[in-house]
Structure formats: structure tokens, C-alpha cells
Write an enzyme that holds these catalytic residues in place. Structure first.
Site, short mmCIF file in Angstrom:
data_model
loop_
_atom_site.label_atom_id
_atom_site.label_comp_id
_atom_site.label_asym_id
_atom_site.label_seq_id
_atom_site.Cartn_x
_atom_site.Cartn_y
_atom_site.Cartn_z
CB CYS A 92 -18.41 -39.10 26.97
SG CYS A 92 -18.91 -39.69 28.59
CB CYS A 95 -18.79 -42.84 27.37
SG CYS A 95 -20.06 -41.59 27.61
#
Length: 325
Positions: A92, A95
């Protein structure tokens, strides 16, 4: 969990527009029982956040959390201090922007709140419990209940404002972390009988380990640790001399119940427990009397080696019930 692309993690907007209270909207009860690690399949260690593994000291401001540690590191700890759960994954990209900011703020907070990092790929049941639709998702928890959450990347200023509002809301309601007096916590004494049995297990003396656990069960029939130990010792004793050809032998002789039992044991050792469970369920379906009873008992003993909430275990128990009735 489906991997959403970075675009699916929608920001929550300015700090003041974060969702209202989530108390009661998320059921975390399924995570309150720690999963038991199967002896033949150790769980992989937590991978840490995008910036590397989080510190793992006893009262660290940043901790990596697993399904096994969730109750202690999140639910129980939230009774003392605000816990902010960061649900992330290695793939991700957003993230990688958000997690370092959260880690920085947690380290600067002086223990006012704790950051609990959860890799959703390694711990899918936590993500499912929160109903996560996209990542990063951040959830604040106090007194065992989710309070507020947001999804997507937020600026440091927005997160600071959000945290200030949350800390103001819980001020005076949580006792805070215990004072660190510089002394190591004292571990409660362990049952010396269990220690002796575990030592025998570690030394490879499976017969002695089984005998030691059995003595405990004789005195305490409901001792779950001793019951699991007996099963573990018996399993290790059975599989120590098995070779890969037991599977081929069983496949070539489907009516040979002993061969099927041995092959199932070997498949568990080989981390192919789904095949082992299916093999024994087939024996239950196609046999009767003592042979059927032996296959059922062996399957139940193998299931006990694993987390009872494991989907494979749950499926095998359902299939066994269908085969029996």
C-alpha cells in the site's frame, strides 16, 4: 481481503470531519480469544511498518500487533491509554506516507497514546472485525471500544488535531500506563510439572513428555495445557520416523486405514493440513466400526493442533459432522 489500489483509500477530509463515535458499531469480541499457534506451523513474525519493524519493548509507544496479541496490546491496553490502530500493508503506497507520521507522533506523545500497527495481509481477521474497505485505515480505541476512525492519508496537522480532540474526550477516564520504575516485570511462577514436560519435549524425549503431561491430567482432568501437551507429544512421536513415501503408499491403497492415518500425519508435518483433513474425512465416509472411529479420533487430534478459529479447522469440523450424520 481484496487489495484496493491507492486510489480507493479515500481521505476523510479535514480533521473536524472525521466520522463520529464508532462505539458499538464494530464487534471486536471475536478477537478476544488468543489463537493457539499450531506446533507444526509456526506463524510468521510480524513484518513491521513501511519504515521497518516497530519497537517491541514492554510499554513501547509503537507496537506491531497480531491476531494473537490483539487482546493484550489493543483491547486490554486501551483500558489504560488511548490506542490508535494503523491498518496497513506492505504493498500500500499511501500507507508508506501515513505510517511514518503516526509513528513520529506516537514517539513524541510521551505515553499519552499508543500506536498499534496491524499488517492486514498477515492478520486478516483484525481487518475483517473492523470492516476495513480500504487502507490505510486508522481507528482510535479506548476502554475496549472503537471511538473514531479515518481512511486515507491525512496531513500531520490534521492528525494532530484529531488526536488532541480524542485525548480531550478521554481525559480523566483512563488511568494511563503504569509508571516504569526501571525494574523488569516479575513473571508469575510456572507450574514445574509443565516445565518438566516441555523440557522433555524440547529434548526429543516424546514418551517422557507424554507421560509427564498424562500425570498432570490424572491429577487435573481439566488442565487444558496438559491435554494439549499430551496430544502434541503423541503427534511428534508418531511423525518422527515418517518418510514422504507414506503418502504414495496411502494413495495406492485407499482401503488401508493405517496407511491413511500415517499419510495424514505426514501431510500435517508438510503444512498440507487441508489434504490431511480431507483424507481422514474420506476414511470416515467410507468405513465403519473401529476403522471409522480411529479415523475420527485421529482427525480430531490433528484439529486440536491448530487454532480453533482457523477456516480450515472450522470447515473440517463441519465436513466431519456431515460425514458422521
Amino acid at each position: 481481503m481484496t487489495r484496493p489500489g491507492p486510489q480507493s483509500a479515500s481521505p476523510a477530509g479535514r480533521a473536524g470531519s472525521f466520522p463520529s463515535s464508532l462505539a458499538g458499531a464494530v464487534d471486536l469480541s471475536a478477537l478476544k480469544e488468543r489463537a493457539t499457534q499450531p506446533p507444526a506451523q509456526a506463524a510468521p513474525p510480524p513484518q513491521g511498518g513501511p519504515g521497518g519493524p516497530a519497537p517491541q519493548t514492554g510499554r513501547s509507544a509503537v507496537v506491531d500487533v497480531t491476531e494473537q496479541s490483539f487482546e493484550t496490546d489493543v483491547l486490554e491496553r486501551s483500558n489504560r491509554v488511548l490506542v490508535v490502530v494503523d491498518l496497513w500493508a506492505t504493498w500500500c503506497e499511501p500507507c508508506k506516507q501515513l505510517s511514518p507520521v503516526l509513528e513520529k507522533l506516537a514517539s513524541e506523545a510521551g505515553g499519552k497514546w499508543v500506536l498499534a500497527k496491524v499488517d492486514v495481509d498477515q492478520n486478516p481477521r483484525i481487518a475483517q472485525a473492523f470492516g476495513v474497505q480500504s487502507i490505510p485505515t486508522v481507528v482510535a480505541i479506548a476502554a475496549g471500544q472503537p471511538l473514531h476512525a479515518f481512511a486515507g492519508v491525512q496531513s500531520e496537522a490534521q492528525i494532530r488535531q484529531w488526536l488532541d480532540e480524542l485525548l480531550g474526550a478521554v481525559e480523566g477516564k483512563l488511568p494511563g500506563e503504569p509508571v516504569d520504575d526501571g525494574q523488569e516485570p516479575v513473571e508469575p511462577p510456572r507450574d514445574p510439572r509443565i516445565v518438566a514436560a516441555e523440557d522433555a519435549l524440547q529434548d526429543g524425549d516424546f514418551a517422557a513428555a507424554e507421560e509427564a503431561y498424562a500425570r498432570i491430567l490424572n491429577d487435573e482432568p481439566k488442565n487444558a495445557e496438559a491435554k494439549a501437551g499430551v496430544n502434541h507429544a503423541r503427534f511428534l512421536s508418531r511423525v518422527q520416523s515418517l518418510t514422504p513415501d507414506v503418502v504414495a503408499t496411502a494413495d495406492a491403497n485407499p482401503s488401508d486405514v493405517d496407511a491413511q492415518l500415517a499419510a495424514a500425519d505426514f501431510e500435517v508435518v508438510s503444512r498440507q493440513q487441508d489434504r490431511a483433513f480431507a483424507r481422514l474425512i474420506d476414511v470416515v465416509k467410507t468405513t465403519a466400526g473401529d476403522d471409522r472411529a480411529r479415523a475420527r479420533e485421529r482427525l480430531l487430534s490433528l484439529l486440536e493442533l491448530f487454532d480453533p478459529a482457523d477456516p480450515l479447522v472450522l470447515s473440517a469440523r463441519r465436513n466431519l459432522a456431515a460425514a458422521l450424520y
